[in-house]
Write an enzyme that holds these catalytic residues in place. Structure first.
Site, PDB file in Angstrom:
ATOM      1  N   THR A 240     -24.627  11.106  17.064  1.00 53.92           N
ATOM      2  CA  THR A 240     -24.969  12.523  17.206  1.00 53.92           C
ATOM      3  C   THR A 240     -23.912  13.389  16.538  1.00 53.92           C
ATOM      4  O   THR A 240     -22.715  13.171  16.745  1.00 53.92           O
ATOM      5  CB  THR A 240     -25.066  12.879  18.704  1.00 53.92           C
ATOM      6  N   CYS A 327       2.388   9.724  10.147  1.00 50.47           N
ATOM      7  CA  CYS A 327       1.814   8.490  10.691  1.00 50.47           C
ATOM      8  C   CYS A 327       2.831   7.379  10.790  1.00 50.47           C
ATOM      9  O   CYS A 327       2.569   6.352  11.382  1.00 50.47           O
ATOM     10  CB  CYS A 327       0.647   8.033   9.839  1.00 50.47           C
TER      11      CYS A 327
END
Ligand SMILES: *Cc1c(COP(=O)(O)O)cnc(C)c1O
Length: 383
Positions: A240, A327
């Protein structure tokens, strides 16, 4: 207490107030599922269509070529795994480069463990891939060239047009991780012969957790899905749709298109001023990355003799910058990007990355420069 000045726009950006405003109704009043065929669904679908167009307009693509994902990490995964799988009968070879984001490098490692062959191109001392080495690396079995548009640590911009041309001439697909580039420098997927491109909303004043993979032409002829289900996004990415995030992403692209040129000029001159002020005081400072082919808002510098973690620590109440790529900062490993440029661990440990953005003005640049100068001097006195 006053908050420190945010100087880490390559890690993430704040959501622009008008982006937030555009998103809000889609959490509550207009909460429909864009796949539903009734009033609520149609309203959501219209908002999605509009956002798809806003995103496509920024990069000169067609709305049907935009596949929504959860961000550039997922887009990179889809591009690499998706092309490798789709073209497994054509070949098993992928070309990338040593300074890519982990979202590309770690996928490449996984592909190698699955039996694919990956070539990691070298870069020069500014972080630019060699076009001759690229040409020489392409074989009959090559299916994809994946080279990032702009580096998240050092800001170096790749020669996208030239890479695209080489890939096209050799009938190989060209993917670029453009998470740092889209919204900051002009990107035209047609002029640059880009076949696939990863975009992230939160690197350009949109919300986190939403991004896109651009795929030229008919997406399902180029990539296989990595996520299966209800067949959303032309079968490439089921699930969705995150309507409010997509609306915000679209709005961020619309704003970026309007402001790109003026922000480019403003930020690159503030960035140059900051570097000049620091170099005036410490002439030994060196730039990491390309002197001209770089993102307007990126400044990555080597301050000889200064431990960047110590500098970060004594300035932490006033300025928030990064000492490596976001990161990898939880690890103490030196930057793989600076290593690929040929720099040693010492240079990595004495380098800082400052990412400028919308909230930074001239006064703040003066404040930041003074703060860093004062702090570097006090670290030097401690020695
Ligand atoms: C931030 C970034 C990513 C990851 O993007 P997310 O949307 O956070 O998944 C990938 N590549 C580059 C170059 C980035 O800067």
């Amino acid at each position: 207490m006053k908050k420190p000045i945010y100087l880490d726009y390559h890690a993430t950006t704040p959501v622009d107030p008008s982006v937030l405003e555009a998103m809000l109704p889609y959490f509550s009043d207009d909460f429909g599922n864009s796949a539903s065929d009734h009033h609520y669904g149609i309203k959501a679908k219209r908002a999605i269509d509009n956002a798809r167009k806003q995103i496509a307009d920024l990069i000169n693509a067609k709305p049907d070529e935009i596949i929504f994902t959860s961000g550039a990490t997922e887009s990179d995964n889809t591009a690499l795994f998706g092309v490798a799988e789709k073209f497994k009968d054509k070949g098993d070879h992928i070309i990338t480069c040593k300074t890519e984001h982990k979202a590309v490098l770690d996928v490449c490692k996984k592909l190698e463990s699955m039996g694919k062959e990956v070539t990691y191109l070298n870069v020069d001392k500014y972080g630019v891939v060699g076009l001759d080495e690229l040409k020489d690396s392409i074989t009959e079995r090559t299916v994809l060239v994946s080279i990032m548009a702009a580096n998240n640590e050092i800001g170096t911009i790749a020669p996208l047009r030239e890479i695209g041309k080489i890939a096209r001439e050799n009938d190989v697909l060209f993917h670029t991780d453009a998470a740092q580039a889209v919204g900051h420098i002009p990107i035209d997927v047609n002029k640059m012969d880009i076949d696939l491109m990863s975009i992230s909303a939160h690197k350009m004043y949109g919300p986190k957790g939403i991004g896109a993979l651009y795929v030229k032409g008919v997406p399902k002829t180029k990539v296989n899905p990595i996520i299966y289900g209800g067949g959303h996004e032309r079968g490439i990415r089921s699930g969705t749709l995150n309507v409010p995030a997509i609306v915000g992403f679209g709005k961020a692209c619309e704003i970026a298109k309007k402001e790109l040129k003026s922000e480019y000029d403003r930020l690159s001159s503030l960035r140059d001023k900051l570097l000049d002020s620091l170099k005036k005081e410490f002439p030994e400072i060196e730039l990491n990355g390309h002197p001209t082919q770089r993102l307007p808002h990126n400044l990555n510098i080597y301050i000889p003799g200064i431990n960047s973690k110590a500098l970060q620590n004594i300035t932490k109440d006033e300025v928030s910058f990064s000492t490596g790529s976001a990161c990898t900062t939880h690890e103490t490993k030196p930057s793989h990007v600076l290593a690929a440029l040929g720099y040693d661990e010492e240079r990595s440990k004495s380098s800082i990355r400052m990412g400028l953005g919308k909230s930074i003005n001239n006064d703040e640049i003066d404040f930041i420069a003074n703060k860093i100068i004062e702090s570097v001097n006090s670290l030097k006195r401690l020695k």
